[in-house]
Design a protein around this motif. Structure first.
Motif, mmCIF file in Angstrom:
data_model
loop_
_atom_site.group_PDB
_atom_site.id
_atom_site.type_symbol
_atom_site.label_atom_id
_atom_site.label_comp_id
_atom_site.label_asym_id
_atom_site.label_seq_id
_atom_site.Cartn_x
_atom_site.Cartn_y
_atom_site.Cartn_z
ATOM 1 N N LEU A 1 0.723 -1.342 0.132
ATOM 2 C CA LEU A 1 0.394 -0.480 0.147
ATOM 3 C C LEU A 1 0.804 1.588 -0.129
ATOM 4 C CD1 LEU A 1 -3.270 -1.146 2.325
ATOM 5 C CD2 LEU A 1 -3.053 -0.422 0.284
ATOM 6 N N GLN A 2 2.050 1.233 0.937
ATOM 7 C CA GLN A 2 2.803 2.727 0.767
ATOM 8 C C GLN A 2 3.270 2.880 -0.562
ATOM 9 O OE1 GLN A 2 6.521 1.887 3.390
ATOM 10 N NE2 GLN A 2 7.052 4.296 2.238
ATOM 11 N N ASP B 1 4.286 4.026 -13.379
ATOM 12 C CA ASP B 1 3.601 3.316 -11.880
ATOM 13 C C ASP B 1 2.967 1.660 -11.678
ATOM 14 O OD1 ASP B 1 3.277 6.168 -10.596
ATOM 15 O OD2 ASP B 1 1.018 5.973 -11.778
ATOM 16 N N GLN C 1 -8.070 0.730 1.341
ATOM 17 C CA GLN C 1 -6.993 0.232 2.513
ATOM 18 C C GLN C 1 -7.291 -0.267 3.516
ATOM 19 O OE1 GLN C 1 -3.513 3.178 2.128
ATOM 20 N NE2 GLN C 1 -4.067 3.451 -0.055
ATOM 21 N N ARG D 1 -5.901 3.931 -3.450
ATOM 22 C CA ARG D 1 -5.568 5.787 -1.992
ATOM 23 C C ARG D 1 -5.960 5.721 -1.344
ATOM 24 N NH1 ARG D 1 -3.133 9.111 -6.465
ATOM 25 N NH2 ARG D 1 -1.135 7.349 -7.541
ATOM 26 N N ASN E 1 0.654 4.170 -2.507
ATOM 27 C CA ASN E 1 0.706 5.408 -2.241
ATOM 28 C C ASN E 1 1.289 6.558 -3.248
ATOM 29 O OD1 ASN E 1 -1.958 4.698 -1.215
ATOM 30 N ND2 ASN E 1 -0.825 4.318 1.194
ATOM 31 N N GLU E 2 3.084 5.199 -3.386
ATOM 32 C CA GLU E 2 3.128 6.752 -4.458
ATOM 33 C C GLU E 2 3.442 6.491 -5.881
ATOM 34 O OE1 GLU E 2 7.368 4.521 -3.663
ATOM 35 O OE2 GLU E 2 7.001 5.094 -1.205
ATOM 36 N N CYS E 3 2.641 6.194 -6.458
ATOM 37 C CA CYS E 3 1.624 5.707 -7.869
ATOM 38 C C CYS E 3 1.651 7.543 -8.230
ATOM 39 C CB CYS E 3 1.055 5.333 -7.802
ATOM 40 S SG CYS E 3 1.699 3.645 -8.161
ATOM 41 N N PRO F 1 -8.491 5.630 2.185
ATOM 42 C CA PRO F 1 -8.589 4.974 3.223
ATOM 43 C C PRO F 1 -8.946 3.808 3.749
ATOM 44 C CG PRO F 1 -7.677 7.555 3.168
ATOM 45 C CD PRO F 1 -8.046 7.261 2.086
ATOM 46 N N ASP G 1 -10.473 2.513 -5.966
ATOM 47 C CA ASP G 1 -9.052 3.370 -6.243
ATOM 48 C C ASP G 1 -8.624 3.543 -4.816
ATOM 49 O OD1 ASP G 1 -7.483 5.408 -5.943
ATOM 50 O OD2 ASP G 1 -8.365 7.160 -5.671
#
Length: 78
Positions: A13-14, A66, A41, A36, A17-19, A38, A34
């Motif tokens: 997930l980290q 990505d 997740q 991202r 989230n960087e994508c 929360p 999506d």
């Protein structure tokens, strides 16, 4: 579309989230969510724990960079 077997959900997930582009979770009925969000997740983390730290996910990744970021993470996590 890509299907992955996730062993380390928190680090996965980290990476998501960087994508920069969209990373969507694909459901069998054709729906998308999506990655991202929360709430999504948290649900995935819970499912991952309940499934003894394993979860298979199908994703749609629109940005090629990505896609490579996720594949590179996955190749290093296996």
């Amino acid at each position: 579309m890509i299907t992955l077997n996730i062993l380390n959900m928190k680090n996965f997930l980290q990476t998501v989230n960087e994508c920069d582009g969209s990373v969507d979770l694909l459901f069998p009925d054709g729906a998308k969510a999506d990655m991202r969000i929360p709430g999504i997740q948290e649900e995935l983390l819970q499912q991952h724990r309940e499934n003894k730290n394993y979860l298979q996910l199908s994703l749609s990744v629109t940005n090629p960079k990505d896609y490579m970021r996720i594949v590179s993470y996955y190749a290093g996590d296996c």
